[in-house]
Design a protein around this motif. Structure first.
Motif: not given
Ligand SMILES: C[S@@+](CC[C@H](N)C(=O)[O-])C[C@H]1O[C@@H](n2cnc3c(N)ncnc32)[C@H](O)[C@@H]1O
Length: 206
Positions: A121-123, A125-126, A154, A157-158
């Motif tokens: 998810n975005q968290k 991936i960051s 995902e 999007t990041s």
């Protein structure tokens, strides 16, 4: 710390830890998240002494099995950590310390109501972007078409990574040169296997 002891004890260090705390060497560092019983990492470390290999696994039984197998080999370029991956990426490792991060067959959570448990998810991936060197690569394999499609979306999007493959951003792979336990199982069941790689974009501070 004994150089050929495969278990990393993070309680011995002040956090975050760096390459040299774990291996006493600055060789390129490969991380595998969710290594299961460790066969992929063990084979990779045996074959390739030019890189260091570190694995994370949350399940104690699998972790122990991998440690037993690695202990018999006394490899100085292989270490395992028993820890949840996002906690490790967020709190344990120094920024930019990995050259390659691999996730071989992340738990697929195929039911819609469970999809919130998926790792990418975005968290997450960051967190990955922070620990990977600028230009470093992350590689993911799965047998689930819907999951690889979601993973590509995902990462896009990041805005933190560039896909290594042209659209749709993943490929179907035919032969596994270093098969994991799950990969063998899926091949024997004639299931397709998908692979996607992403390159970490340099951050503003690089
Ligand atoms: C489907 S298995 C694949 C195991 C191995 N990579 C293979 O291909 O044979 C997924 C593995 O990831 C581990 N895992 C799942 N979520 C994790 C997390 N958040 N942190 C660390 N390991 C995790 C599971 O315990 C399991 O061993």
């Amino acid at each position: 710390m004994n150089l050929s002891d495969p278990v990393v004890d993070i309680s011995l260090f002040s956090l975050p830890i760096g390459k040299k705390d774990i291996f006493r060497s600055e060789k390129p560092l490969v991380l595998e998240i969710g290594f299961g019983e460790g066969e992929f990492l063990i084979n990779a470390a045996k074959r390739d002494g030019s890189r260091n290999y570190l694995g994370l696994e949350i399940k104690r039984g699998r972790f122990r099995k991998a440690v037993r197998a690695a202990e018999a080999l006394s490899l100085e370029n292989l270490k395992f950590l028993h820890i949840e991956a996002e906690i490790a990426l967020r709190q344990v490792f120094r920024e930019r310390m990995f050259d390659l991060v691999l996730v071989n067959f992340p738990d697929p959570w195929p039911k819609k109501k469970h999809s919130k448990h998926r790792m990418f998810n975005q968290k997450f991936i960051s967190c990955l972007a922070k620990v990977l060197a600028g230009g470093g690569r992350t590689g993911i394999k799965t047998d689930q078409l819907s999951y690889i499609e979601q993973i590509v979306a995902e990462f896009k999007t990041s805005g933190l990574f560039r896909p290594a493959y042209p659209p749709p951003g993943f490929i179907e792979i035919q032969t596994g040169e270093t098969e994991t336990k799950f990969e063998k199982h899926f091949r024997e069941a004639s299931q397709k296997i998908f692979s996607a790689d992403f390159l970490n974009l340099p951050s503003q501070t690089d």
